[in-house]
Enzyme design. Structure first.
Site, PDB file in Angstrom:
ATOM      1  N   GLY A  11      66.993  10.040 -57.571  1.00  0.00           N
ATOM      2  CA  GLY A  11      66.405   8.787 -57.078  1.00  0.00           C
ATOM      3  C   GLY A  11      66.764   7.617 -57.972  1.00  0.00           C
ATOM      4  CD  GLN A  12      65.110   1.570 -58.150  1.00  0.00           C
ATOM      5  OE1 GLN A  12      63.996   1.813 -57.672  1.00  0.00           O
ATOM      6  NE2 GLN A  12      65.496   0.346 -58.424  1.00  0.00           N
ATOM      7  CE1 TYR A 143      54.087   3.443 -54.675  1.00  0.00           C
ATOM      8  CE2 TYR A 143      54.791   5.727 -54.541  1.00  0.00           C
ATOM      9  CZ  TYR A 143      54.790   4.518 -55.186  1.00  0.00           C
ATOM     10  OH  TYR A 143      55.481   4.371 -56.374  1.00  0.00           O
ATOM     11  CE  LYS A 147      53.423   7.505 -57.353  1.00  0.00           C
ATOM     12  NZ  LYS A 147      54.047   8.550 -58.178  1.00  0.00           N
ATOM     13  CB  ILE A 173      62.223  -0.175 -60.911  1.00  0.00           C
ATOM     14  CG1 ILE A 173      60.918   0.340 -61.532  1.00  0.00           C
ATOM     15  CG2 ILE A 173      63.402   0.066 -61.865  1.00  0.00           C
ATOM     16  CD1 ILE A 173      60.480  -0.342 -62.819  1.00  0.00           C
TER      17      ILE A 173
HETATM   18  C1  VAH Z   1      57.529   0.750 -53.895  1.00  0.00           C
HETATM   19  N1  VAH Z   1      59.234   0.590 -55.632  1.00  0.00           N
HETATM   20  O1  VAH Z   1      57.903  -0.362 -53.539  1.00  0.00           O
HETATM   21  C2  VAH Z   1      57.929   1.200 -55.299  1.00  0.00           C
HETATM   22  C3  VAH Z   1      56.964   0.768 -56.346  1.00  0.00           C
HETATM   23  C4  VAH Z   1      55.578  -1.101 -57.212  1.00  0.00           C
HETATM   24  C5  VAH Z   1      56.268  -0.548 -56.050  1.00  0.00           C
HETATM   25  O2  VAH Z   1      56.037   1.757 -56.644  1.00  0.00           O
HETATM   26  O3  VAH Z   1      56.874   1.491 -53.190  1.00  0.00           O
END
Ligand code: VAH
Length: 316
Positions: A11-12, A143, A147, A173
């Site tokens: 991944g990234q 998501y 987390k 990121i």
């Molecule tokens: C997203 N790049 O956009 C991730 C990140 C802060 C966002 O966790 O879901």
């Protein structure tokens, strides 16, 4: 730590973190674990690669035993935008995957588990400017739910089983090596490629959308610095706020225009606008600075210049 397994290594973040860890610990001491996605030649030619899916604990166990792994970095995640389109998959990969890895860490008495969290743990009720380390965590995305649950699960394993679990709340990121996939902050990477290749970009969030962001070199530095910190100096474990810079899409476009004067952005917000609006503008990372010496190096101008140079070298 002598033998590290990076799960989610294509991944990234994972793809560049593997290379940074191999530079520090030696290629043979960092195993890149991935699913079906084909790893790059760079990854394949610089150390061991194993098919290893976080949701398949037996596959992870086989790699841990084969290489006598003593630390796992779990970069496997379904990000915010994809997670809203497939919440069940997001839960399975981000939480069941994490649970398996924490159980393996407990069973095999691993030295450390690093589990990334995200600013996605915050929601509309959270203070948006200089978001505190301790605050309301009521995310509006699956998501973000995974987390928050991941942070709580990680801290539970620290307290209940004495597993050394560490995590940081990554902001968006930005990097030039591996494209991100399925994140709300992906615009902050795509804009560079579109500016260099086509001189224009259609952005899926509004011009005044402001989010905390971090350039990949700082992301790698934060991750390694936390990994190498003395456990006894840590008051927090799975949930460190880490900041570097914050900017609106308009400010980013203006910085790019200093290098590509005719660059033009048009704005067509989609479902990801609501996700971005639920996240903070900036975070207070005093805890990371005090507990393990966090200090970012890249601001908007330095990052933009470096990204454009790197992407021009790749695509032109
Ligand atoms: C997203 N790049 O956009 C991730 C990140 C802060 C966002 O966790 O879901």
């Amino acid at each position: 730590m002598k033998k590290i397994l990076v799960v989610g290594s294509v991944g990234q973040i994972g793809s560049e973190l593997v290379m940074e860890l191999r530079r520090i610990y030696g290629g043979e001491n960092v195993v890149a674990g991935g699913r079906k996605t084909a790893p790059s030649a760079t990854l394949l030619n610089s150390g061991p690669f194993e098919i290893c899916d976080a949701t398949d604990p037996d596959a992870v166990r086989r790699v841990v035993e084969k290489y006598e792994i003593d630390a796992i970095i779990n970069m496997a995640a379904i990000l915010s935008a994809t997670g809203e389109q497939n919440p069940a998959l997001c839960w399975d990969v981000n939480i069941n995957g994490l649970y398996h890895i924490l159980e393996i860490a407990r069973e095999y008495k691993l030295k450390q588990v690093l589990v990334p969290s995200s600013i996605a743990v915050f929601g509309p009720e959270t203070p948006t400017v200089n978001t505190p380390q301790e605050t309301v965590l009521k995310p509006t995305t699956m998501y973000g739910v995974t987390k928050v649950a991941g942070e709580l699960l990680g801290d539970y394993y620290v307290r209940r089983f004495g597993v050394d679990v560490r995590g940081l709340r990554y902001p968006g990121i930005i990097s030039s090596e591996t494209l991100p996939g399925g994140g709300t902050t992906d615009y902050a990477v795509a804009i560079f490629y579109e500016a260099v290749k086509h001189g224009k970009y259609t952005c899926f969030v509004k011009e005044d959308t402001k989010l905390p962001m971090m350039y990949m070199p700082d992301c790698l530095k934060a991750t390694v610095d936390l990994m190498q910190a003395d456990f006894n100096t840590l008051k927090h474990h799975s949930d460190f706020n880490v900041g570097a810079m914050s900017f609106t899409v308009g400010e980013l476009a203006a910085e790019i225009k200093k290098h590509i004067p005719n660059f033009h952005v048009q704005y067509e917000p989609d479902f990801r606008q609501k996700i971005a609006d639920s996240w903070p503008d900036s975070v207070d990372d005093t805890a990371a600075r005090e507990e393990w010496g966090w200090k970012p190096s890249f601001g908007l101008a330095e990052m933009t210049a470096d990204m454009i140079e790197k992407i021009r070298a790749k695509v032109l």
